[in-house]
Design an enzyme around this catalytic site. Structure first.
Site, short mmCIF file in Angstrom:
data_model
loop_
_atom_site.label_atom_id
_atom_site.label_comp_id
_atom_site.label_asym_id
_atom_site.label_seq_id
_atom_site.Cartn_x
_atom_site.Cartn_y
_atom_site.Cartn_z
CD GLU A 270 41.78 38.41 -10.03
OE1 GLU A 270 41.00 37.46 -9.74
OE2 GLU A 270 41.89 39.19 -9.54
CB CYS B 295 37.10 31.46 -13.44
SG CYS B 295 36.83 33.32 -13.19
#
Length: 486
Positions: free
Chosen positions: A254, A288
């Site tokens: 991720e 993110c």
């Protein structure tokens, strides 16, 4: 709070709290005022080995434990998080530099993921499949992978550690957790303490606080873990995935994003402004999924930009312990320098600073930049801080092209009065996630979370977590007699 930092500034290996034996210490600082929170002697290669071997030793018995008994541990962890919420919030604010509002948001999601883990313990199901061979039965079992290595980031440390650790354990695995060096308590040892106090078998979960300068790739290359779950930058993620693949390990990666927040010509401007400000400046842009790029149809550009800048000007930057603060410090001086450098580079390349925030130590005030040239490298990368670029477009086709013009593909959002128009737009963007008439920053326990392109490989949450931390095994049974050619 101070006792937490004192008590938990150790390694947690094989059910014991002990100091590392490395040759140097990781110093845990408050990123806002520079206060020394803790000093942790790092773990060595030998201690990483101890942690993995402990997890492997205990895992087989844990996997054989009744799933209803396993889930009781997670029920206790959830109760402990609820009881200790104030203390964990203080740790998050002091160590990660987020506000109490951000800590509350992180803990809310963490509790939701723990609730999902309680159910996840009962989710693995086997199947019986037909065979073309008479008398044969095909059984497909779903089993734990064994031991999972988890590497977590600094920005949302408690949640992003827990969302791999808890489901991996719930599904019958052992875990070794390596938190980020800037958040070793919030992202690491506080989680070890919660599971210890909830009665998890000693040795099943281990927390090693260390650095690649000490252990190199030992955490990744060790023969015991079969899955590595990594959350962090694409540069490090590429290395993690490469090393894992070279050792035939599965990896869940991720990574970062460069999300576009798109405002079409029929959008509700005031609502879009509110969503865009949150999308960029939550946790000072250190998320993110944050919107790096805001793309506005030229017909709405003046109105949107004026209102957006006005709202950003109201965001108070300062001490994250102050309830009025929205923008706290970035995590360290290197990050502050990188974000400040990006602003200076954008201005040098011709962007107009509609708002030019000052930098004082690790406190970086918001900057809003417009008119950055289309060929700027800054539009291709993730800027992990309170800086945003506003560019205009003419029509949906150009908006789609610009939104996709990035090596990343994590999240994004589009605002429009026509929901189906928004869905049709979202389908054209190469991302793992996209949101219509909302912010770019979202995570939920049962939806598939993950990215495309340089934003990662694999998914977490819900059914995808089940796939990530289990494997299948085919066992056939011949009830009659097979015929053989020789």
């Amino acid at each position: 709070m101070s006792s937490y930092f004192t008590d938990l500034a150790q390694q947690y290996i094989d059910g014991k709290w002990r100091p590392g034996t490395g040759s140097w210490d990781i110093i845990d600082f408050n990123p806002y005022d520079g206060e020394k929170l803790a000093s942790i002697t790092i773990a060595t290669v030998e201690e990483v080995d101890d942690a993995y071997r402990a997890a492997a030793r205990v895992q087989k018995q844990w996997a054989a434990t009744n799933a209803y008994a396993r889930r009781s541990v997670f029920e206790k962890v959830l109760r402990l998080v609820e009881e200790r919420e104030a203390e964990i919030s203080e740790i998050l604010v002091a160590e990660a530099g987020g506000t109490f509002g951000k800590a509350a948001f992180e803990l809310h999601l963490a509790k939701e993921f723990l609730r999902e883990s309680i159910h996840l313990a009962l989710r693995p199901e086997g199947r019986i499949l037909p065979s073309p061979i008479d008398g044969k039965e095909n059984r497909v079992y779903r089993e734990p992978v064994g031991v999972v290595g988890v590497i977590s980031p600094f920005n949302v440390p408690f949640l992003l550690s827990l969302k791999s650790v808890a489901p991996a354990l719930a599904l019958g695995n052992g875990v070794v957790l390596k938190p980020h060096q800037n958040t070793p308590i919030a992202g690491g040892t506080v989680i070890g303490k919660l599971f210890e106090d909830a009665g998890l078998p000693p040795g099943l979960l281990n927390v090693v606080v260390t650095d690649i300068a000490e252990i190199g790739d030992a955490f990744l290359e060790h023969p015991i873990p079969r899955v590595i779950s990594f959350t962090g930058s694409d540069k490090v993620g590429r290395h993690v995935a490469t090393v894992a693949a070279s050792h035939f390990k599965r990896s869940i990666i991720e990574l970062g994003g460069n999300s576009a927040f798109v405002v079409l010509d029929d959008a509700d401007v005031d609502y879009a402004v509110d969503a865009a400000v949150f999308s960029r400046f939550v946790h000072q842009g250190q998320v993110c999924m944050a919107a790096n790029r805001i793309l506005v149809d030229r017909s709405l550009a003046d109105e949107f930009t004026e209102k957006f800048v006005a709202k950003v000007k109201t965001l108070k930057a300062g001490d994250p312990r102050d309830p009025q603060t929205v923008i706290g410090p970035v995590i360290n001086s290197q990050q502050a320098e990188a974000v400040t450098g990006a602003v200076e580079q954008a201005i040098a390349e011709g962007a107009t600073a509609l708002l030019h925030g000052a930098t004082t130590d690790n406190l970086v005030e918001p900057s809003v930049l417009a008119g950055l040239p289309d060929d700027s490298a800054l539009l291709q990368q993730e800027v992990f801080g309170p800086v945003v670029f506003i560019n205009t477009f003419d029509g949906e086709e150009e908006a789609v092209r610009i939104a996709n013009d990035t090596p990343y593909g994590l999240s994004g959002a589009v605002h429009t009065a026509d929901i189906e128009r928004g869905v049709a737009f979202a389908k054209q963007i190469v991302t793992g996630m996209f949101h219509v008439n909302d912010a770019t920053v979202h995570d939920e326990p049962i939806v598939p979370f993950g990215g495309e392109k340089n934003s990662g490989v694999g998914r977490l949450n819900g059914e995808t977590t089940l796939e990530a931390f289990t494997t299948t095994k085919w066992i056939s049974v011949q009830h009659g007699r097979s015929g053989f050619p020789f």
